[in-house]
Design an enzyme around this catalytic site. Structure first.
Site, PDB file in Angstrom:
ATOM      1  N   LYS B  78       0.850  -1.193   0.000  1.00  0.00           N
ATOM      2  CA  LYS B  78       0.000   0.000   0.000  1.00  0.00           C
ATOM      3  C   LYS B  78       0.884   1.241   0.000  1.00  0.00           C
ATOM      4  O   LYS B  78       1.905   1.272   0.708  1.00  0.00           O
ATOM      5  CB  LYS B  78      -0.911  -0.023   1.234  1.00  0.00           C
ATOM      6  CG  LYS B  78      -1.975   1.074   1.248  1.00  0.00           C
ATOM      7  CD  LYS B  78      -2.897   0.965   2.469  1.00  0.00           C
ATOM      8  CE  LYS B  78      -4.011   2.021   2.417  1.00  0.00           C
ATOM      9  NZ  LYS B  78      -4.933   1.914   3.557  1.00  0.00           N
ATOM     10  N   SER B 153      -9.989   2.142   2.616  1.00  0.00           N
ATOM     11  CA  SER B 153      -9.068   2.895   1.797  1.00  0.00           C
ATOM     12  C   SER B 153      -8.044   2.036   1.048  1.00  0.00           C
ATOM     13  O   SER B 153      -7.455   2.510   0.079  1.00  0.00           O
ATOM     14  CB  SER B 153      -8.311   3.883   2.678  1.00  0.00           C
ATOM     15  OG  SER B 153      -7.475   3.199   3.600  1.00  0.00           O
ATOM     16  N   SER B 177     -10.453  -0.147   6.827  1.00  0.00           N
ATOM     17  CA  SER B 177      -9.809  -0.012   5.519  1.00  0.00           C
ATOM     18  C   SER B 177      -9.146  -1.270   4.980  1.00  0.00           C
ATOM     19  O   SER B 177      -8.659  -1.272   3.848  1.00  0.00           O
ATOM     20  CB  SER B 177      -8.776   1.115   5.538  1.00  0.00           C
ATOM     21  OG  SER B 177      -9.426   2.356   5.513  1.00  0.00           O
TER      22      SER B 177
END
Lengths: 479, 486
Positions: B78, B153, B177
């Site tokens: 990420k 997210s 998330s």
């Protein structure tokens, strides 16, 4: 001096840099004087994802200062974020302690000129990180520059109660606080280098009034002398305003040491809303009894304790004792001069009188003294042992200060050893009496003052080396 | 079967046994990304040379007979994790071209276990969002239905794993998330206990809630990946000094008979899609058929979790994002003076959702409002933590749906922040309490004309990752969930 109808109310906030090797929340060095921005790592620079880790040495320093000031040591304290934007604050917030500081509610005993003491309350002391340094209008381009070497350096903010009433008291408070910090070896107390900084809150009120007037805060005073001057100036200014029917508004002001005046920095309306909240990157700081006890056990003797001991053990006056205990270096120098064998009172006179005077004149610190404590002790011993007179000792001292030679060496080289041989002195006295029949007559007819003339003559004849007590004794006998 | 379809453990074994090389696998995945990324937009930075260099080093280790746990397996990271010498932006314009000179602890741990950095995955800007629509690099598409969000997210990581653009990926979970995108994308996502993974080098959103975690296509891979990346880190003061277990080696040690499953009545509410509920009920039935016991429990402060979260998280974010001032790194928009430069930089650098949260945060922290908002939210947080503590005195696990509905359409909620925030309703409470949670695929359903995956969320007490993974593993074995075809 302030208007006789008024009194000042003063509270001081001192920022003392903790003498740790690394910063409060990062491993960067805290050494003074490095090239700009060479002692700022990713944490100090506020890089993304960087996290603070608390320096435990700074915590121990805080505990020790808390104990020294008789504070309550909070078993739980919390680090908060103080939010504001400024280029020398890379994270956009300063990590400080707001609601729960590490220690609270202590006091400092200050020594006043008349030999009395006064207790000044200490509201709290908390740990926080310093900001960087902005240098404005630097170079030909008039750009501002930022040095982040200082960013993150550990500070102890020590806040006093508004218990101080004169600039002199404020000065004494700072001196005492500085000597406590130095005795504890938690701060070097150097105001010029900025390792100890002071803000002063000043208000005035009519004598007899119990409520406080509106205060103004004077920022960043960099010497004790400036603190005292700025307070004096500000108090007089406030009295003038009030006497002329004006009003004081809460403001932050700056002291201009060159112009000897203050100017407004920001008014209350411009005051920041710092939006304090607990820093979620740091857990609350919990202190165990073991840790506090450990700090207590490692505490050195403090100035007040040492002063009491000097008065008691060495029979010194409170004044001499407080002068000698103002710094650890002074105190240990003095104790090394006494060395458990020399007359403490005489040693104190020589240290505070001749030595401090000579050092002061030469612009030297005690640890730069050309005379070692052992040498000065030897000199004192030569006086008490009747080897030299006090007067000769002063000459010897000057030579020692000049050359760092041992007093014995100087005395031998110059043949300054006191004449204690009664026969030798008698011979000289006989000669002088024979040559000054008129004065002998005067003395014998009751003019005692002529006695001094005879002493002077003997000293002149012996180059000052005759033992004064023996001279007196023989003169009295012969006359 | 294509090389890019290999899972973490499979791939690690094949590399170790020299059936394939790390370079072959890395190339296969890089090609897959090249082919698919234009459509899915799961990756924002792929450094081919960097990836192949790491792969070659792994192959060298294999040749030297010195392999580590996941030697040579390429990983999706990420874009929130700082990677040394590889651009890290948290998908914000304000971190334009930021190349960290340091490595996050989580990725450092992964490289030490032999992992290869394949690329940085798309995400909501600074992890603020539930649909990956706030990314500066544009939304990620759900591989199950390209008109839908993969969740957020960590949408890029979820989509990349679901779409076989990497075997496993890291994510971060502040309010759901990891679990929500795992559920939307039909894969496994675990958020461990707060403190399990170091936050050092992870771009901060809300420090007291942020926690790194894993996406994988099966529970075993999730367990192995978590084992590689977690652990105590003295550089993070909130990191937990507790040993990490070999999670992947003990997955079959769950005793289902007598195990107590808690069903919080506050979670099975109006607004929960009945088909979602049916799928969760079926999953629970698999357990009760084998002797597990179901206990209805109450988490009475659940309804305050979303409001409390949307006070605590923005407050921390407002301070965390103050460092992006255009002075030292990232975007700078020159202004007439210092204040003007700050304002222009931040106005241009932050997106709408980030600005909204900075404003909410500064508002709730400001003098006069602090007690009414921040202090009260912290009190609610303490009550929510206590709710869970009480519950776990009675039950071993709490089972809930991960989200009230399957994946929604891109653009479907973007104009209504409150609707968007309510999507976190089943996930935020665990973050507020710092507890571990895992989302595992439980079934598929027809929803608004598409066939979409639905996730089961399992919550456990603090530091119960092993048990949680074991329960998820048991569930996986009893549920015939078919992954998306490559």
């Amino acid at each position: 001096m302030i208007h006789p109808d008024y009194e000042m109310v003063i509270g001081l906030e001192v920022h003392a840099q903790v003498t740790t090797e690394s910063k409060l929340f990062s491993g960067s060095s805290t050494a003074f004087g490095a090239d700009p921005n060479t002692q700022a790592n990713n944490i100090d620079l506020g890089m993304p994802g960087m996290l603070p880790v608390l320096n435990q040495d700074a915590v121990d320093a805080g505990i020790k200062l808390g104990l020294a000031l008789g504070c309550r040591i909070n078993r739980k304290s919390v680090f908060d974020r103080k939010n504001y934007f400024y280029p020398d604050l890379p994270k956009g917030y300063q990590i400080s302690q707001f609601t729960l500081p590490i220690v609270e509610h202590g006091n400092i005993t200050i020594d006043l000129a008349d030999g009395s003491t006064k207790n000044i309350g200490v509201t709290r002391m908390h740990l926080e990180e310093d900001a960087g340094k902005s240098v404005h209008d630097f170079g030909a381009d008039h750009h501002s520059h930022v040095d982040l070497n200082r960013a993150g350096i550990p500070l102890m903010e020590i806040v006093s109660e508004p218990d101080l009433r004169t600039p002199e008291e404020a000065g004494e408070y700072l001196k005492k606080l500085r000597s406590i910090l130095r005795f504890l070896e938690v701060c070097d107390g150097n105001m010029e280098q900025g390792s100890m900084r002071c803000d002063a809150n000043v208000s005035v009120r009519k004598k007899g009034v119990n409520t406080f007037g509106t205060r103004r805060e004077i920022k960043n005073l960099n010497s004790i002398r400036n603190v005292m001057r700025a307070i004096e100036f500000e108090a007089n200014h406030q009295v003038d305003v009030i006497e002329n029917g004006g009003e004081i508004y809460q403001e932050t002001i700056l002291w201009d040491a060159n112009k000897n005046e203050t100017r407004t920095m920001r008014s209350k309306e411009d005051a920041h809303d710092y939006r304090y909240f607990p820093d979620p990157d740091l857990l609350p700081l919990y202190l165990t009894e073991e840790r506090i006890d450990g700090c207590a056990k490692s505490m050195p003797e403090l100035p007040d304790e040492m002063k009491e001991r000097f008065i008691k053990d060495y029979n010194l006056s409170p004044y001499d004792a407080s002068v000698l205990t103002l710094s650890k270096a002074n105190a240990s120098f003095y104790e090394a001069v006494v060395d458990d064998k020399n007359d403490p009172k005489l040693c104190a006179n020589w240290v505070t009188g001749e030595l401090f005077g000579a050092l002061n004149k030469a612009g030297l610190d005690i640890d730069e003294s050309p005379i070692s404590p052992e040498q000065l002790g030897e000199l004192v011993a030569m006086i008490t042992g009747d080897i030299i007179s006090g007067k000769i000792a002063k000459t010897v001292f000057e030579e020692m200060f000049e050359t760092s030679k041992n007093p014995k060496e100087i005395v031998e080289e110059k043949g300054l050893v006191q004449i204690t041989d009664k026969g030798a002195i008698e011979a000289i006295v006989d000669k002088i009496i024979a040559n000054n029949a008129d004065n002998v007559e005067k003395y014998r007819s009751g003019n005692d003052r002529v006695f001094g003339f005879f002493v002077g003559q003997v000293m002149k004849e012996t180059g000052g080396k005759a033992n004064p007590a023996i001279v007196n004794e023989i003169l009295k006998e012969k006359l | 079967m294509e090389l890019y379809e290999l899972g973490l453990k499979e791939a690690a074994n094949k590399i170790k046994n020299r059936e394939i090389t790390s370079v072959e696998l890395t190339k296969a995945l890089l090609d897959r990304i090249e082919e698919r990324n234009g459509e899915i937009n799961a990756y924002v930075t792929v450094d081919r040379d960097h990836a192949l260099k790491m792969a070659e080093e792994s192959d060298k280790r294999i040749r030297e007979g010195n392999p580590r746990l996941i030697e040579g397996v390429p990983l999706g990271i990420k874009d929130l994790f700082c990677t040394k010498d590889v651009r890290t932006t948290a998908c914000s314009h304000i971190l334009d071209n930021f190349v960290p000179p340091y490595e996050s602890t989580v990725t450092e741990n992964l490289w030490k276990a032999g992992g290869v950095l394949l690329g940085k995955t798309n995400m909501d800007e600074f992890a603020m969002g539930s649909s990956n629509e706030t990314s500066y690099f544009g939304p990620v598409k759900n591989p199950w239905d390209l008109t839908r969000t993969p969740g957020g997210s960590s949408g890029g990581s979820a989509a990349a794993v679901a779409d076989y653009q990497c075997p496993v990926a890291t994510g971060s979970d502040t309010g759901g998330s990891i679990r929500q995108p795992a559920s939307f994308s039909g894969i496994v996502g675990i958020k461990p206990t707060y403190g399990r993974c170091s936050r050092f080098g992870m771009v901060a959103f809300a420090s007291s809630l942020d926690q790194a975690g894993v996406f994988a296509r099966n529970v075993e891979d999730a367990a192995l990946m978590l084992r590689c990346m977690s652990g105590y880190d003295p550089k993070d003061s909130t990191s937990a000094d507790r040993p990490i277990e070999n999670y992947d080696e003990k997955l079959d040690q769950l005793e289902i008979k007598g195990m107590k499953i808690g069903l919080p009545k506050e979670y099975f509410i109006e607004g929960l899609d009945p088909t979602v509920k049916q799928i969760i009920d079926d999953a629970i039935k698999n357990f009760t058929d084998k002797g597990a016991e179901v206990v209805e429990i109450s988490l009475p402060h659940t309804k305050y979790a979303v409001p409390a979260y949307y006070i605590v998280a923005p407050a921390e974010a407002a301070a965390n994002l103050a460092r992006y001032d255009g002075m030292r790194y990232g975007l700078r928009v020159e202004g007439d003076n210092l204040m003007d430069t700050y304002m222009k930089t931040r106005t241009e650098g932050f997106g709408t959702e980030v600005k909204r949260r900075i404003m909410i945060g500064n508002y709730t922290l400001s003098s006069g409002y602090y007690d009414a908002y921040y202090t009260k939210a912290q009190r609610v947080r303490a009550l929510i933590t206590k709710d869970f503590e009480e519950a776990f005195k009675e039950v071993d696990f709490i089972f809930t749906p991960t989200t009230p509905t399957p994946a929604f359409k891109i653009g479907g909620k973007v104009d209504d922040p409150v609707q968007m925030y309510l999507n976190d309703i089943f996930t935020v409470a665990t973050n507020l309490a710092g507890l571990p949670g895992i989302s595992v695929p439980a079934g598929k359903m027809d929803y608004e004309g598409a066939n979409l995956p639905v996730g089961l969320q399992i919550i456990g007490p603090a530091f119960s990752e092993q048990n949680l993974l074991n329960a998820a593993y048991a569930h996986e074995k009893m549920t015939n969930f078919e992954l998306l075809k490559a």
